[in-house]
Design a protein around this motif. Structure first.
Motif, PDB file in Angstrom:
ATOM      1  N   GLY A  48       0.787  -1.235   0.000  1.00 46.56           N
ATOM      2  CA  GLY A  48       0.000   0.000   0.000  1.00 46.56           C
ATOM      3  C   GLY A  48       0.809   1.270   0.000  1.00 46.56           C
ATOM      4  O   GLY A  48       0.245   2.365  -0.080  1.00 46.56           O
ATOM      5  N   SER A  49       2.133   1.170   0.106  1.00 46.78           N
ATOM      6  CA  SER A  49       2.987   2.356   0.158  1.00 46.78           C
ATOM      7  C   SER A  49       3.410   2.761  -1.244  1.00 46.78           C
ATOM      8  O   SER A  49       3.529   1.935  -2.142  1.00 46.78           O
ATOM      9  N   GLY A  50       3.636   4.060  -1.413  1.00 49.34           N
ATOM     10  CA  GLY A  50       4.091   4.565  -2.701  1.00 49.34           C
ATOM     11  C   GLY A  50       3.348   5.823  -3.100  1.00 49.34           C
ATOM     12  O   GLY A  50       2.572   6.394  -2.335  1.00 49.34           O
ATOM     13  N   ASP A  51       3.590   6.267  -4.334  1.00 54.37           N
ATOM     14  CA  ASP A  51       2.928   7.479  -4.820  1.00 54.37           C
ATOM     15  C   ASP A  51       1.413   7.302  -4.852  1.00 54.37           C
ATOM     16  O   ASP A  51       0.666   8.248  -4.593  1.00 54.37           O
ATOM     17  N   TYR A  52       0.953   6.116  -5.207  1.00 53.54           N
ATOM     18  CA  TYR A  52      -0.482   5.814  -5.172  1.00 53.54           C
ATOM     19  C   TYR A  52      -0.736   5.017  -3.898  1.00 53.54           C
ATOM     20  O   TYR A  52      -0.606   3.796  -3.874  1.00 53.54           O
ATOM     21  N   ALA A  53      -1.036   5.746  -2.805  1.00 50.35           N
ATOM     22  CA  ALA A  53      -1.177   5.094  -1.501  1.00 50.35           C
ATOM     23  C   ALA A  53      -2.498   4.333  -1.420  1.00 50.35           C
ATOM     24  O   ALA A  53      -3.523   4.748  -1.974  1.00 50.35           O
ATOM     25  N   MET A  54      -2.459   3.188  -0.721  1.00 51.35           N
ATOM     26  CA  MET A  54      -3.645   2.362  -0.507  1.00 51.35           C
ATOM     27  C   MET A  54      -3.671   1.927   0.955  1.00 51.35           C
ATOM     28  O   MET A  54      -2.626   1.663   1.561  1.00 51.35           O
ATOM     29  N   SER A  55      -4.864   1.861   1.507  1.00 48.71           N
ATOM     30  CA  SER A  55      -5.011   1.381   2.877  1.00 48.71           C
ATOM     31  C   SER A  55      -4.844  -0.137   2.909  1.00 48.71           C
ATOM     32  O   SER A  55      -5.006  -0.805   1.878  1.00 48.71           O
ATOM     33  N   PRO A  56      -4.525  -0.701   4.085  1.00 46.80           N
ATOM     34  CA  PRO A  56      -4.440  -2.169   4.172  1.00 46.80           C
ATOM     35  C   PRO A  56      -5.721  -2.863   3.718  1.00 46.80           C
ATOM     36  O   PRO A  56      -5.670  -3.920   3.080  1.00 46.80           O
ATOM     37  N   GLY A  57      -6.883  -2.275   4.047  1.00 50.84           N
ATOM     38  CA  GLY A  57      -8.135  -2.875   3.600  1.00 50.84           C
ATOM     39  C   GLY A  57      -8.256  -2.900   2.094  1.00 50.84           C
ATOM     40  O   GLY A  57      -8.708  -3.894   1.509  1.00 50.84           O
TER      41      GLY A  57
END
Length: 352
Positions: A48-57
């Motif tokens: 989920g890390s990076g320029d396009y962030a995402m939550s764990p869900g």
């Protein structure tokens, strides 16, 4: 089922219907489960890390096929292969380091110290500098270099068997010569090849894709269970060759099989991600301190190596602002601090 209780831990001896018996250490088993959970959690956070962030869900939903097209592309094509390579490389280095430290009966007897990582580096640099090879050829050169170094160290350390102190001394000498060879190759390279060589030698998970995952997964699926199957024999070898012989262990054959597996695991891990230092040194010792169990702690070392490498990769990506570092830089700093602490601890204990 039988249970044995001592003052510090619970160990159960389990006997199956087919007559197979094995010991289950409650603390060690709990530690392994927690380490695996930590590695999985670190993997989800890293994806989920990076320029396009995402939550764990969102990451979990995407992995199960419920994400958007953009999320599925980012996760499955860009980030998941990198994380899987990190998990497999960490596990391979952890198991390889545990085998070397157990065979040499020395906490400093890791592939980083004994020259096997340097051998893989020389093999890769020969391909880069002399033959201008691509990524596949460089990976093959790293594997061949690691295997040749392992064979040379084993043969030079042989004298009516391979004993720990000879293995360490020969390995240190091989590491020094191979490091000098690495520097020589870099000085002879042109600017482009020298830059490629230095970047590769730093150790990084950047740009890893499914082409690195599948060969690494195949090797780990074959060799790690093989090493785990020799865990009892390795525990006996730690007690000394005479004691292992008396307990029915074919010492030299077992040692050769285990060292061959460890050398190949380290060589393939280095081919996939470059020489990521100190994971093979620190993971077995951290695992041993967490489980507080004697013996090689192979499964715990694998889980510790995988978790350590992913945490180090997340740190390299996020702890320095907009400047992302190769994971090998972070493991080098952390490993250097750990090595100093280990040397001080061993000195205070009177072992060095």
């Amino acid at each position: 089922m039988k249970a044995a209780q001592d003052t510090t831990r619970t160990v159960r001896a389990v006997r199956t219907a087919g007559g197979l018996s094995f010991r289950v250490d409650a603390r060690a088993s709990a530690v392994i489960v927690l380490l695996v959970a930590a590695a999985v959690f670190a993997a989800v956070v890293l994806i989920g890390s990076g320029d396009y962030a995402m939550s764990p869900g969102q990451v979990v939903s995407t992995l199960f096929g419920d994400g958007t097209f953009q999320q599925e592309f980012i996760v499955t094509e860009l980030r998941l292969p990198r994380v899987l390579v990190g998990l497999l490389v960490g596990a391979a280095l952890g198991v390889g380091g545990a085998v070397f430290q157990s065979v040499s009966r020395n906490p400093l007897g890791s592939p980083d110290v004994l020259g096997f990582g340097q051998g893989s580096a020389v093999g890769a640099l020969i391909v880069i500098v002399l033959f201008h090879g691509g990524p596949t050829e460089v990976a093959a050169g790293a594997v061949v270099g690691g295997l040749l170094t392992g064979a040379a160290v084993y043969l030079l350390a042989w004298k009516r068997g391979v004993h720990g102190y000879r293995l360490v001394l020969v390995g240190i000498g091989a590491a020094a010569m191979l490091t000098a060879t690495t520097h020589y190759l870099i000085t002879k390279a042109n600017l482009v090849d020298a830059t490629r060589a230095v970047v590769w030698m730093t150790g990084s998970l950047d740009g890893r894709d499914w082409a690195q995952v599948w060969p690494l997964l195949a090797v780990c699926c074959v060799l790690i269970p093989l090493v785990l199957g020799h865990g009892r024999a390795l525990r006996m070898i730690e007690m000394g060759d005479d004691a292992a012989h008396a307990l029915g262990v074919r010492v030299e054959r077992t040692r050769l099989v285990l060292l061959s597996c460890a050398v190949l695991l380290v060589a393939v891990a280095t081919a996939a991600a470059g020489p990521i230092v100190f994971v093979s040194l620190s993971a077995p010792q951290v695992a041993r301190r967490l489980t507080r169990a004697s013996g090689p702690n192979l499964a715990a070392a694998a889980a510790t190596g995988a978790a350590l490498l992913l945490v180090a990769d997340w740190t390299a990506m996020n702890a320095f602002g907009d400047r992302q570092l190769p994971v090998g830089v972070v493991t080098g700093v952390l490993g250097g601090c750990y090595l100093l602490w280990l040397l001080v601890s061993e000195r205070r204990a009177g072992r060095i």
